[in-house]
Design an enzyme around this catalytic site. Sequence first.
Site, PDB file in Angstrom:
ATOM      1  N   SER A   7       4.142   2.662  -5.294  1.00  0.00           N
ATOM      2  CA  SER A   7       3.750   3.388  -6.505  1.00  0.00           C
ATOM      3  C   SER A   7       3.414   4.857  -6.271  1.00  0.00           C
ATOM      4  O   SER A   7       3.188   5.590  -7.235  1.00  0.00           O
ATOM      5  CB  SER A   7       2.572   2.692  -7.188  1.00  0.00           C
ATOM      6  N   ASN A   8       3.393   5.301  -5.038  1.00  0.00           N
ATOM      7  CA  ASN A   8       3.183   6.727  -4.796  1.00  0.00           C
ATOM      8  C   ASN A   8       4.333   7.564  -5.357  1.00  0.00           C
ATOM      9  O   ASN A   8       4.183   8.772  -5.536  1.00  0.00           O
ATOM     10  CB  ASN A   8       2.991   7.009  -3.306  1.00  0.00           C
TER      11      ASN A   8
END
Length: 176
Positions: A7-8
């Site tokens: 999710s970065n």
Amino acid sequence: HLFRAFSNTKLFTSCAVLALVEDGRIGLDDPIGTHIPELASLQVLRPGATRLDDTEPARRPITVRHLLSHSAGLSYGLLDPGTLMYRAYTERRVLGDGRSLAELVRTLATLPLAYHPGESWEYSIAIDVLGHLIEVVTGQRLGECFQARILDPLGMQDTGFVIPESERSRLAALYV
């Protein structure tokens, strides 16, 4: 070593969107339907709905700001098992592997929102919709935009969506 960022990538997407705002190509309060017509006229589930067709028109359009702040009315379809939205997202394979961002948006356009844009918050697939917005506005694939606008200027030569076969031996093990 190379490692998965998961999710970065949302950070990169948000930065790319804000760069487009800074360039004057989009505005934070632009209705998303201006750029992605499929999302112009959406329905919202009525409170307590037990069927996907128990809806009402959205009170306002989704904006870029709503998408950035996870207040667009979208879901993730995986964090709320047993709900109507969870079942709908799962049945329509919203998060299906190999699906393009354009296909994802077309699928989302057939589903109601969980709540009226701007009236609540839910961690959602909103950033993926912004990824498609980036593709529409720039005419580039999302990874190409990241490379040109963010990764190359920062010298991040080992960052991307796909690991080349020649680099797979550098991938760190993933433990659960």
